[in-house]
Design a protein around this motif. Structure first.
Motif, PDB file in Angstrom:
ATOM      1  N   ILE A 196      61.522  30.859  82.173  1.00 36.16           N
ATOM      2  CA  ILE A 196      60.201  31.116  83.285  1.00 36.16           C
ATOM      3  C   ILE A 196      60.584  32.053  84.458  1.00 36.16           C
ATOM      4  O   ILE A 196      59.893  32.953  85.036  1.00 36.16           O
ATOM      5  N   ILE A 197      61.759  31.866  85.059  1.00 39.49           N
ATOM      6  CA  ILE A 197      62.115  32.801  86.151  1.00 39.49           C
ATOM      7  C   ILE A 197      62.476  33.838  85.825  1.00 39.49           C
ATOM      8  O   ILE A 197      62.090  34.923  86.262  1.00 39.49           O
ATOM      9  N   ILE A 198      63.205  34.241  84.539  1.00 36.62           N
ATOM     10  CA  ILE A 198      63.579  35.599  84.032  1.00 36.62           C
ATOM     11  C   ILE A 198      62.174  36.289  83.857  1.00 36.62           C
ATOM     12  O   ILE A 198      62.005  37.513  84.086  1.00 36.62           O
ATOM     13  N   LEU A 199      61.180  35.803  82.982  1.00 32.97           N
ATOM     14  CA  LEU A 199      60.006  36.458  82.648  1.00 32.97           C
ATOM     15  C   LEU A 199      59.257  36.714  83.755  1.00 32.97           C
ATOM     16  O   LEU A 199      58.628  37.938  83.880  1.00 32.97           O
ATOM     17  N   THR A 200      58.902  35.804  84.820  1.00 33.10           N
ATOM     18  CA  THR A 200      58.121  36.032  86.007  1.00 33.10           C
ATOM     19  C   THR A 200      59.011  37.141  86.775  1.00 33.10           C
ATOM     20  O   THR A 200      58.091  37.894  87.409  1.00 33.10           O
ATOM     21  N   GLN A 201      60.224  37.323  86.859  1.00 25.13           N
ATOM     22  CA  GLN A 201      60.902  38.457  87.322  1.00 25.13           C
ATOM     23  C   GLN A 201      60.897  39.881  86.825  1.00 25.13           C
ATOM     24  O   GLN A 201      60.492  40.974  87.405  1.00 25.13           O
ATOM     25  N   ALA A 202      61.140  39.783  85.334  1.00 25.58           N
ATOM     26  CA  ALA A 202      61.230  40.955  84.664  1.00 25.58           C
ATOM     27  C   ALA A 202      59.682  41.349  84.197  1.00 25.58           C
ATOM     28  O   ALA A 202      59.833  42.928  83.697  1.00 25.58           O
ATOM     29  N   SER A 203      58.629  40.959  83.914  1.00 23.56           N
ATOM     30  CA  SER A 203      57.639  41.366  83.128  1.00 23.56           C
ATOM     31  C   SER A 203      56.501  41.723  84.324  1.00 23.56           C
ATOM     32  O   SER A 203      56.208  40.892  85.124  1.00 23.56           O
ATOM     33  N   PRO A 204      56.196  42.901  83.950  1.00 22.62           N
ATOM     34  CA  PRO A 204      55.107  43.520  85.183  1.00 22.62           C
ATOM     35  C   PRO A 204      53.790  42.602  84.983  1.00 22.62           C
ATOM     36  O   PRO A 204      52.945  42.474  85.966  1.00 22.62           O
ATOM     37  N   ALA A 205      53.466  42.023  83.909  1.00 20.69           N
ATOM     38  CA  ALA A 205      52.309  41.446  83.850  1.00 20.69           C
ATOM     39  C   ALA A 205      52.165  40.346  84.556  1.00 20.69           C
ATOM     40  O   ALA A 205      51.166  39.681  84.740  1.00 20.69           O
ATOM     41  N   LEU A 206      53.358  39.670  84.843  1.00 16.18           N
ATOM     42  CA  LEU A 206      53.419  38.443  85.444  1.00 16.18           C
ATOM     43  C   LEU A 206      53.794  38.456  86.959  1.00 16.18           C
ATOM     44  O   LEU A 206      54.383  37.668  87.746  1.00 16.18           O
TER      45      LEU A 206
END
Length: 314
Positions: A46-56
């Motif tokens: 979750i931490i990586i996704l919300t940091q790396a994904s512009p959609a989040l």
């Protein structure tokens, strides 16, 4: 000299853990270890996704990232000690300083999580009930202020609670009927000033549980009113789906915390207290990333995109 040594010596605590349930220690060890690994993996994703994904890169996922950080630290404060104690058939020593440190971190993170869940509820309220003002109300500065306030409230509460509890006199060797230095089990071991401190600590605990919960309920009452005013059933479902993950997480967290800290002492038992505490300290942090991943299309989509980029196609 002897008198000086006696007055300066600090008491020792023994954590009961699950040493009185020896038949369950081995299965509990492997269950807690598995849950801990899944918790670390899920919240890290979750931490990586919300940091790396512009959609989040929105306020909701900004709060979700900080919630996952809290969950990682929260479980790491507690679970390694549980696992270590489960390998012994008798209660293990916890130093006075170690007990203070564990409780302090536990309270900081617990109150911070309460406040973060409240901020996430306000974010949903602003998005649904005040969409035209959303970008202003939930600006980057406002989000940073909410997160900073969450940590500050945790620090203030932890400092107050530990100061009230650990300035009381304790017996030199006490068994804490729990697997961590939780507020009530430790407070009940105090030799004097017990009633006054227990009332003060429990009042503060109830306030810091019920005030955020009341604000969350208020936000969702207004959200529900806005949803019911919508003409289209499809629109209602679409809007409600953006809140369902958060609502489920709030129910799990506040439900178990309220039962643990607000129910009367007369109706409690050591075994039931430990089971409830095991749920909200070990199980709930694992469920949160699962809930947000499975019930949120944006997170699921970002996860699939990340896997496509990093996993070579065959």
């Amino acid at each position: 000299m002897a008198k000086e040594n006696q007055t300066t010596s600090l008491p020792e605590f023994f954590l009961l853990g699950f040493s009185d349930l020896r038949a369950l220690q081995s299965p509990l060890f492997w269950m807690v270890l598995l849950v801990y690994v899944v918790t670390l993996l899920g919240n890290s994703i979750i931490i990586i996704l919300t940091q790396a994904s512009p959609a989040l890169h929105s306020p909701m996922y900004f709060f979700l990232r900080h919630l996952s950080v809290v969950e990682l630290l929260y479980t790491t404060d507690i679970v390694p000690r549980i696992l270590a104690d489960l390998t012994f058939p008798y209660p293990q020593v916890m130093s006075f300083q170690g007990c203070i440190a564990q409780m302090y971190v536990f309270i900081v993170l617990g109150i911070s999580e309460c406040c973060l869940l409240t901020a996430m509820a306000y974010d949903r309220y602003a998005a649904i009930c005040r969409p035209l003002h959303y970008s202003t109300v939930m600006s980057q500065r406002a989000c940073l202020t909410m997160v900073g306030t969450s940590w500050l409230m945790g620090i203030i509460t932890a400092t107050t609670h530990t100061s009230l509890i650990f300035t009381l006199p304790f017996p030199n060797h006490s068994v804490i009927p729990h697997f961590l230095c939780d507020i009530l089990p430790v407070l009940r071991l105090a030799s004097a000033g017990k009633h006054r401190s227990e009332v003060s600590v429990m009042t503060a605990t109830v306030v810091f549980i019920m005030v955020p919960f009341s604000l969350i309920v208020t936000s969702y009452v207004r959200i529900l009113g806005t949803i019911l005013a919508m003409a289209s059933t499809q629109s209602r479902r679409k809007v409600f789906s953006t809140c369902s993950s958060h609502l489920l997480v709030v129910t799990l967290f506040f439900g178990t915390a309220s039962i643990t800290y607000i129910r009367p002492q007369a109706g409690s038992s050591v075994t039931v207290d430990r089971i409830l505490s095991l749920f909200y300290t070990v199980i709930t942090p694992m469920l949160n990333p699962i809930i947000y991943t499975l019930r949120n299309k944006e997170v699921t989509g970002a996860l699939c995109n990340m896997m496509k980029r990093h996993v070579p196609s065959t």
